[in-house]
Design an enzyme around this catalytic site. Structure first.
Site, short mmCIF file in Angstrom:
data_model
loop_
_atom_site.label_atom_id
_atom_site.label_comp_id
_atom_site.label_asym_id
_atom_site.label_seq_id
_atom_site.Cartn_x
_atom_site.Cartn_y
_atom_site.Cartn_z
N GLU A 163 0.80 -1.33 -0.22
CA GLU A 163 0.10 0.00 -0.11
C GLU A 163 0.95 1.04 -0.11
OE1 GLU A 163 -2.66 0.19 3.34
OE2 GLU A 163 -3.80 1.85 2.48
N ASN A 205 -12.64 -0.97 -0.64
CA ASN A 205 -12.00 -1.62 0.74
C ASN A 205 -12.44 -1.16 1.86
OD1 ASN A 205 -9.28 -2.74 2.14
ND2 ASN A 205 -9.49 -0.54 2.78
N GLU A 206 -12.72 -2.24 2.74
CA GLU A 206 -13.17 -1.68 3.96
C GLU A 206 -14.15 -0.80 3.85
OE1 GLU A 206 -10.18 -1.30 7.05
OE2 GLU A 206 -9.69 -3.48 6.66
N TYR A 248 -6.38 -9.14 11.52
CA TYR A 248 -5.21 -8.82 12.14
C TYR A 248 -4.89 -9.34 13.50
CZ TYR A 248 -4.31 -5.45 8.35
OH TYR A 248 -4.21 -4.86 7.35
N GLU A 303 -6.21 -9.10 3.80
CA GLU A 303 -5.13 -8.56 4.64
C GLU A 303 -5.23 -9.43 5.89
OE1 GLU A 303 -5.94 -4.47 5.73
OE2 GLU A 303 -6.50 -3.71 3.37
N GLN A 338 2.18 -6.01 5.41
CA GLN A 338 2.32 -5.80 4.22
C GLN A 338 3.87 -6.25 3.66
OE1 GLN A 338 0.91 -1.75 3.08
NE2 GLN A 338 -0.75 -1.98 4.07
O1 AHR Z 1 -2.96 -2.66 6.33
C1 AHR Z 1 -3.20 -1.25 6.92
C2 AHR Z 1 -4.68 -0.76 6.72
O2 AHR Z 1 -5.44 -1.96 7.64
C3 AHR Z 1 -5.34 -0.99 5.49
O3 AHR Z 1 -5.14 0.06 4.72
C4 AHR Z 1 -6.87 -1.19 5.72
O4 AHR Z 1 -7.46 -1.91 4.58
C5 AHR Z 1 -6.84 -1.89 7.11
O5 AHR Z 1 -7.63 -1.30 7.89
#
Ligand code: AHR
Length: 509
Positions: A51, A198-199, A261, A317, A366
């Site tokens: 990103e 995205n999101e 995450y 992600e 990432q």
């Molecule tokens: O990876 C960092 C961020 O995490 C991304 O931009 C977003 O999609 C997510 O919240």
């Protein structure tokens, strides 16, 4: 006095005794069947995400063609070479949250005339737009990867999204295709995957699921090229969102995403990337293992609306998210990467292998310098992280078919957290060999895995004395995999795992 000595002796005997118990390896049984446990492991589950965030692109991957740092058309050679060795199957770009504030037109044409914008999502720094569509497509070409573009549904009209795709993929004489040619690219590019927002529940527009579903259908209507159409799914445990998207937009998508995450603490205090204690080790691995149940939950919801399993689940992600490195811009999400991250990666891979019927892609967040990165850079210097080595260890699983296996493992406890001692994944590789991954989650106790097979296991192990062992620019090879061998031809096969380790082996009779 005498009593005190007696008590001391008793305490010593107790500690020696518990140490002896702790020193005994955990006894694990792994029974491997020859039946397959699902379709093949798509190489794309070893995908990446890059990103426009912090030094993930600028500095980490891109230094520009005029840089003293050796580069090929602006992309740094050291990082690209390291990533080429990983055989990166797919790269998602340009975001993340950045994607829904990105105008693709800013990143085409003469680089000297491209507008400087504010990256309002990540640190409010200048986004020079030196890396745009042409540069990104060159990167995936250099890496030998597929492109996964994330389109802006949050702040641009559907026409703009459709035009970006036409600009990239049209072989016609249309004004957009001609513009691409004038900008230096004659042949259309192959864009395999295209994300629609995205999101959208958060940084992508704070939409209600119902509103997002309508918008998704509208934007998808104007994508006139044969791409894999990816709908932006959940990242917050919101089942209602999955239901609404599957019900209202199922026929307008080929894949739905999940973001997951691993955070040892919470969103206000994530926890440190290094210098953590055993409790944080355990909490992190527990959070990482939560990816399995979340995938299962999403699959159950998808199954209700798509029993034929036409629509894939992309975990586009995933990874660890700690507090930023002290002294760095908090908007840059820069963090160290330790042995613990390698275990998080291995546990996540094992979870993806268990759900190959739906999970067809996953993208680590990432690629470089951001969150759970493969490589860290500092000016001309680069180091490879333990996560890089976990990706490398697991290479034999790409394209392999998971096998059924029964794992009988004791559990271990740290405070309130209880976890299995060992996690495993077994698959039959394309060449017919059996590939086995074993993770010993216990930071203090070794494990002995007795299998029902006989023969030898040969591969590599990643382990260290310290839970937060990591590589630094001064010592870039402090933590690298070591060769591993167990068993002998014709004899029952048992594998010894050091505490806190990841092992990947091929087995031969
Ligand atoms: O990876 C960092 C961020 O995490 C991304 O931009 C977003 O999609 C997510 O919240």
């Amino acid at each position: 006095m005498k009593t005190k000595h007696l008590l001391q002796a008793a305490a010593l005997a107790w500690s020696v005794c518990t140490a002896a118990i702790a020193a005994e390896p955990a006894q694990v049984r792994l029974t491997i069947a020859q039946d397959t446990a699902g379709p093949r492991i798509e190489p794309e589950v070893y995908g990446h995400f890059a990103e426009h965030l912090g030094t993930g692109i600028y500095g980490g991957l891109w230094v520009g063609p005029d840089s003293k740092i050796p580069n090929t058309r602006g992309w740094r050679n050291d990082v690209v070479q390291a990533l080429r060795k990983l055989e990166v199957p797919v790269v998602r770009w340009p975001g993340g949250c950045f994607a829904d504030d990105y105008d693709w037109r800013d990143g085409i044409g003469d680089p000297a005339r491209r507008p400087a914008r504010l990256n309002k999502i990540w640190g409010n720094v200048i986004e020079p737009n030196s890396v745009g569509t042409h540069e990104f497509m060159d990167l995936v070409d250099q890496l030998g990867s597929e492109a996964y573009l994330a389109g802006n549904m949050g702040s641009m009209p559907p026409r703009a999204m459709g035009q970006w795709l036409e600009y990239m993929t049209s072989d016609s004489q249309s004004a957009l295709a001609q513009e691409r040619r004038r900008n230096g690219r004659d042949k259309p590019w192959k864009v395999k995957y295209f994300g629609i927002g995205n999101e959208s529940w958060g940084c992508g527009g704070n939409m209600r699921p119902e509103y997002q579903a309508d918008l998704h259908n509208q934007y998808e209507t104007f994508l006139h090229a044969p791409v894999v159409r990816v709908a932006s799914g959940d990242g917050q445990g919101n089942d209602h969102l999955i239901e609404v998207l599957m019900e209202r937009s199922g026929s307008h998508m080929d894949a739905l995403t999940l973001h997951y995450y691993t955070i040892p603490g919470d969103w206000s205090k994530h926890g440190s990337a290094i210098g953590f204690n055993t409790q944080e080790w355990a909490t992190t691995l527990k959070s990482a293992m939560g990816i399995g149940p979340r995938i299962e939950g999403v699959i159950r919801l998808m199954d209700k609306h798509d029993s034929a399993k036409r629509i894939a689940l992309y975990v586009d992600e995933w990874g660890t998210w700690y507090d930023g490195e002290p002294g760095t811009n908090p908007g840059f999400l820069q963090q160290q990467n330790s042995l613990r991250d390698a275990l998080v990666a291995a546990l996540s891979f094992n979870a993806f292998h268990r759900h190959t019927e739906r999970v067809k892609m996953a993208n680590i967040a990432q690629m470089v310098n951001v969150l759970q990165a493969m490589a860290l850079t500092d000016g001309p210097r680069m180091l490879l992280t333990p996560t890089y080595h976990a990706f490398d260890l697991y290479k034999p699983f790409r394209g392999a078919t998971p096998l059924k296996a029964d794992l009988q493992t004791p559990r271990w406890r740290e405070g309130e957290v209880e976890l299995p001692a060992v996690d495993a994944s077994v698959a039959r590789a394309a060449d017919g060999s059996t590939v086995l991954a074993l993770v010993n989650l216990d930071p203090k106790r070794a494990a002995r895995v007795q299998t029902n097979l006989s023969g030898q296991a040969t591969g590599r192990v990643l382990t260290a004395g310290a839970m937060d062992a990591h590589n630094t620019f001064a010592e870039p090879n402090a933590l690298v995999p070591a060769p591993y061998k167990a068993g002998k031809s014709g004899a029952p096969l048992a594998l010894d795992l050091p505490p806190k380790s990841v092992i990947v082996v091929r087995m031969t009779p």
